[in-house]
Design an enzyme around this catalytic site. Structure first.
Site, PDB file in Angstrom:
ATOM      1  N   ARG A 152     -15.544 -52.586 -81.185  1.00  0.00           N
ATOM      2  CA  ARG A 152     -14.392 -52.715 -80.072  1.00  0.00           C
ATOM      3  C   ARG A 152     -13.850 -54.054 -79.907  1.00  0.00           C
ATOM      4  O   ARG A 152     -12.709 -54.045 -79.762  1.00  0.00           O
ATOM      5  CB  ARG A 152     -15.172 -52.077 -78.659  1.00  0.00           C
ATOM      6  CG  ARG A 152     -14.135 -52.027 -77.607  1.00  0.00           C
ATOM      7  CD  ARG A 152     -14.695 -51.263 -76.598  1.00  0.00           C
ATOM      8  NE  ARG A 152     -13.665 -50.971 -75.480  1.00  0.00           N
ATOM      9  CZ  ARG A 152     -13.858 -51.359 -74.171  1.00  0.00           C
ATOM     10  NH1 ARG A 152     -15.158 -52.093 -74.049  1.00  0.00           N
ATOM     11  NH2 ARG A 152     -12.853 -51.197 -73.292  1.00  0.00           N
ATOM     12  N   HIS A 182      -9.733 -54.537 -79.979  1.00  0.00           N
ATOM     13  CA  HIS A 182      -9.116 -55.393 -78.845  1.00  0.00           C
ATOM     14  C   HIS A 182      -8.363 -56.710 -79.362  1.00  0.00           C
ATOM     15  O   HIS A 182      -7.379 -56.995 -78.573  1.00  0.00           O
ATOM     16  CB  HIS A 182     -10.044 -55.497 -77.641  1.00  0.00           C
ATOM     17  CG  HIS A 182     -10.274 -54.438 -76.656  1.00  0.00           C
ATOM     18  ND1 HIS A 182     -10.494 -54.284 -75.395  1.00  0.00           N
ATOM     19  CD2 HIS A 182     -10.223 -53.082 -77.136  1.00  0.00           C
ATOM     20  CE1 HIS A 182     -10.766 -53.112 -74.972  1.00  0.00           C
ATOM     21  NE2 HIS A 182     -10.572 -52.242 -75.807  1.00  0.00           N
ATOM     22  N   ASN A 233     -10.876 -55.439 -70.322  1.00  0.00           N
ATOM     23  CA  ASN A 233     -11.801 -56.304 -71.175  1.00  0.00           C
ATOM     24  C   ASN A 233     -13.085 -56.730 -70.057  1.00  0.00           C
ATOM     25  O   ASN A 233     -14.103 -56.829 -70.719  1.00  0.00           O
ATOM     26  CB  ASN A 233     -11.289 -57.574 -71.732  1.00  0.00           C
ATOM     27  CG  ASN A 233     -10.385 -57.196 -73.138  1.00  0.00           C
ATOM     28  OD1 ASN A 233     -10.692 -56.153 -73.403  1.00  0.00           O
ATOM     29  ND2 ASN A 233      -9.398 -58.052 -73.228  1.00  0.00           N
ATOM     30  N   HIS A 237     -15.200 -43.956 -81.584  1.00  0.00           N
ATOM     31  CA  HIS A 237     -16.145 -43.456 -80.379  1.00  0.00           C
ATOM     32  C   HIS A 237     -17.220 -42.592 -80.786  1.00  0.00           C
ATOM     33  O   HIS A 237     -18.005 -41.967 -80.079  1.00  0.00           O
ATOM     34  CB  HIS A 237     -15.059 -42.857 -79.371  1.00  0.00           C
ATOM     35  CG  HIS A 237     -14.388 -43.828 -78.601  1.00  0.00           C
ATOM     36  ND1 HIS A 237     -13.177 -43.323 -77.783  1.00  0.00           N
ATOM     37  CD2 HIS A 237     -14.243 -45.015 -78.629  1.00  0.00           C
ATOM     38  CE1 HIS A 237     -12.750 -44.244 -77.247  1.00  0.00           C
ATOM     39  NE2 HIS A 237     -13.346 -45.427 -77.902  1.00  0.00           N
TER      40      HIS A 237
HETATM   41  C1  HEM Z   1      -7.247 -44.612 -78.545  1.00  0.00           C
HETATM   42  C2  HEM Z   1      -7.402 -45.194 -77.344  1.00  0.00           C
HETATM   43  C3  HEM Z   1      -8.617 -45.728 -76.854  1.00  0.00           C
HETATM   44  C4  HEM Z   1      -9.008 -45.821 -75.575  1.00  0.00           C
HETATM   45  C5  HEM Z   1      -8.380 -45.245 -74.376  1.00  0.00           C
HETATM   46  C6  HEM Z   1     -10.410 -46.380 -75.617  1.00  0.00           C
HETATM   47  C7  HEM Z   1     -11.014 -46.503 -74.275  1.00  0.00           C
HETATM   48  C8  HEM Z   1     -12.437 -46.791 -74.307  1.00  0.00           C
HETATM   49  C9  HEM Z   1     -13.174 -46.937 -73.096  1.00  0.00           C
HETATM   50  C10 HEM Z   1     -12.752 -46.650 -71.961  1.00  0.00           C
HETATM   51  C11 HEM Z   1     -14.381 -47.460 -73.541  1.00  0.00           C
HETATM   52  C12 HEM Z   1     -15.445 -47.789 -72.589  1.00  0.00           C
HETATM   53  C13 HEM Z   1     -15.549 -49.314 -72.134  1.00  0.00           C
HETATM   54  C14 HEM Z   1     -16.375 -49.291 -70.861  1.00  0.00           C
HETATM   55  O1  HEM Z   1     -16.857 -48.290 -70.316  1.00  0.00           O
HETATM   56  O2  HEM Z   1     -16.688 -50.764 -70.504  1.00  0.00           O
HETATM   57  C15 HEM Z   1     -14.437 -47.551 -74.945  1.00  0.00           C
HETATM   58  C16 HEM Z   1     -15.447 -47.894 -75.681  1.00  0.00           C
HETATM   59  C17 HEM Z   1     -15.514 -48.135 -76.811  1.00  0.00           C
HETATM   60  N1  HEM Z   1     -14.431 -48.160 -77.849  1.00  0.00           N
HETATM   61 FE1  HEM Z   1     -12.454 -47.458 -77.467  1.00  0.00          FE
HETATM   62  N2  HEM Z   1     -10.613 -46.728 -76.862  1.00  0.00           N
HETATM   63  C18 HEM Z   1      -9.838 -46.291 -77.680  1.00  0.00           C
HETATM   64  C19 HEM Z   1      -9.588 -46.631 -79.017  1.00  0.00           C
HETATM   65  C20 HEM Z   1     -10.844 -47.311 -79.624  1.00  0.00           C
HETATM   66  C21 HEM Z   1     -10.585 -47.761 -81.042  1.00  0.00           C
HETATM   67  C22 HEM Z   1      -9.548 -47.649 -81.970  1.00  0.00           C
HETATM   68  C23 HEM Z   1     -11.607 -48.352 -81.521  1.00  0.00           C
HETATM   69  C24 HEM Z   1     -12.230 -49.077 -82.600  1.00  0.00           C
HETATM   70  C25 HEM Z   1     -11.577 -48.775 -83.904  1.00  0.00           C
HETATM   71  C26 HEM Z   1     -12.589 -48.311 -80.216  1.00  0.00           C
HETATM   72  C27 HEM Z   1     -14.024 -48.435 -80.339  1.00  0.00           C
HETATM   73  C28 HEM Z   1     -14.860 -48.348 -78.937  1.00  0.00           C
HETATM   74  C29 HEM Z   1     -16.057 -48.601 -79.217  1.00  0.00           C
HETATM   75  C30 HEM Z   1     -16.997 -48.725 -80.434  1.00  0.00           C
HETATM   76  C31 HEM Z   1     -16.652 -48.264 -77.803  1.00  0.00           C
HETATM   77  C32 HEM Z   1     -18.087 -48.594 -77.088  1.00  0.00           C
HETATM   78  C33 HEM Z   1     -18.316 -50.097 -77.132  1.00  0.00           C
HETATM   79  C34 HEM Z   1     -19.659 -50.342 -76.455  1.00  0.00           C
HETATM   80  O3  HEM Z   1     -20.712 -49.523 -76.372  1.00  0.00           O
HETATM   81  O4  HEM Z   1     -19.805 -51.519 -76.347  1.00  0.00           O
HETATM   82  N3  HEM Z   1     -11.870 -47.646 -79.224  1.00  0.00           N
HETATM   83  N4  HEM Z   1     -13.123 -47.228 -75.497  1.00  0.00           N
END
Ligand code: HEM
Ligand code: NAG
Ligand code: NAG
Ligand code: NAG
Ligand code: NAG
Length: 326
Positions: A62, A66, A94, A193
């Site tokens: 992630r 970002h 972030n 995800h």
């Molecule tokens: C398409 C639009 C996207 C939205 C709206 C989105 C939104 C989010 C949100 C809200 C979270 C949880 C953050 C938290 O609770 O602190 C999250 C987690 C995550 N996102 Fe996304 N995301 C998107 C796309 C992506 C992309 C493109 C990737 C990587 C290529 C990605 C990888 C991740 C990962 C791996 C997590 C888990 C992080 C952790 O456990 O530390 N996301 N995302």
């Protein structure tokens, strides 16, 4: 190593192909002669971080996303705020959310020991994300290197350019396409995800009073809904509790994210929204059925994302530490 230096070592007849060298593109073998141990150092750093905490694979992936989506993959997400610069770390998407900075700092420190002043933070993060995906069971993809680090970061850029889980698919898609990614990349990269966690406040609006209806989101499977309501009770102090993005295989990088969507079990509203559009829904169906198709397409979209807005040649710098410009 920069393009000008490379040019000095070219034999005379290569002048015919000058066009290939002055463009300063990324290169699969960029550090082969200047930091041959790079991949091993990064792999070991990511491996030991994941051995300590499994979730770190997701967090690093992630962090890379970002970095790249906001003003390009130039390591700006890693810059700490200074008295004269409000950086990206404290932007809304972030702050208290994006993780893994210490892991990248530690890898950067080991890389500096072996190859001082040679490898950018942007390249280290790009490689670390590749290793994280692979170590979590996902595809291994080759990614070209030679990124340089940016000189500044801007909080407002991160606020404006990163997608929100609460905005409609059209808005999220617009944020991706404005960078040169397309609708397929949105669907494929959302497959990230399949690992990691989200805090309750990022999806709680679906659980109790969806869009002011007084009822949960009808697009959410009822047994998952019950689980989530117990993880995230309807009170403010549950906001930072965690739920897995893919409860089927929490730490495994596979295609079960798409199986969940087919079964109304996407965690974020923005995840489930991929089923609300014919075009994206048919891609989701495809990836839920064909894990190898997903693995192949994910690698390709990651390489595409990792090429966004990169600095090469004489632009930017090679930071000494990822937290501050030199
Ligand atoms: C398409 C639009 C996207 C939205 C709206 C989105 C939104 C989010 C949100 C809200 C979270 C949880 C953050 C938290 O609770 O602190 C999250 C987690 C995550 N996102 Fe996304 N995301 C998107 C796309 C992506 C992309 C493109 C990737 C990587 C290529 C990605 C990888 C991740 C990962 C791996 C997590 C888990 C992080 C952790 O456990 O530390 N996301 N995302
Ligand atoms: C290991 O993970 C924990 C969180 O689970 C973290 O607090 C700690 O700093 C990590 N230790 C190392 C050496 O990375
Ligand atoms: C989606 O984008 C439109 C047009 O840019 C904007 O007016 C609207 O406020 C956005 N919606 C959300 C929920 O962010
Ligand atoms: C949906 O869930 C059912 C069981 O609840 C399962 O049998 C089926 O395979 C799932 N479908 C997909 C595409 O994962
Ligand atoms: C599904 O995957 C096949 C490749 O196996 C591709 O030709 C087709 O266009 C895909 N369909 C969608 C809707 O993505």
């Amino acid at each position: 190593m920069n393009c000008i230096k490379k040019f000095h070592f070219l034999p005379f007849f290569s002048v015919l192909f000058l066009g290939h060298f002055v463009s300063c593109q990324l290169d699969y073998r960029f550090y082969d002669s200047t930091c041959a141990s790079l991949t091993k150092i990064v792999r070991y750093g990511v491996w030991s971080a994941i051995a300590n905490e499994t979730r770190m694979a997701a967090s690093i992936l992630r962090l890379h996303f970002h970095d790249c989506l906001v003003d390009g993959c130039e390591g700006s997400v890693m810059l700490d705020d200074t008295s004269s610069m409000k950086g990206e770390k404290n932007a809304f998407p972030n702050r208290n959310s994006v993780r893994g900075f210490e892991v990248i700092d530690a890898i950067k420190a080991s890389v500096e020991k072996s190859c001082p002043g040679t490898v950018s933070c942007a390249d280290i993060l790009t490689l670390a994300a590749r290793e994280a995906v692979y170590l979590a069971g996902g595809p291994f993809y080759m990614v070209p290197l030679g990124r340089r680090d940016g000189l500044s970061a801007k909080e407002s850029s991160a606020n404006e350019q990163l997608p929100s889980p609460l905005e409609p698919l059209e808005n999220i898609t617009a944020k991706f396409t404005s960078k040169g990614l397309d609708l397929k990349d949105v669907v494929v990269l959302s497959g990230a995800h399949t690992i990691g966690f989200a805090q309750c406040f990022t999806f709680k609006s679906r659980l109790f009073d969806f869009g002011g209806s007084g009822k949960p989101d009808p697009a959410l499977d009822t047994s998952l809904l019950q689980n989530l309501q117990s993880v995230c009770p309807n009170q403010v102090d549950s906001d930072t509790n965690l739920a897995p993005l893919d409860p089927l295989t929490i730490n495994k990088f596979d295609n079960s994210y798409y199986m969940n969507l087919v079964n109304s079990s996407g965690l974020l509203q923005s995840d489930q929204a991929l089923m609300g559009n014919d075009k994206t829904a048919s891609m989701v169906m495809n990836y839920s059925k064909y894990p190898f198709l997903f693995a192949k397409d994910f690698g390709a979209s990651m390489v595409k994302m990792a090429g966004l807005g990169v600095l090469t040649g004489q632009n930017g710098q090679i930071r000494k530490t990822c937290r501050a410009v030199n």
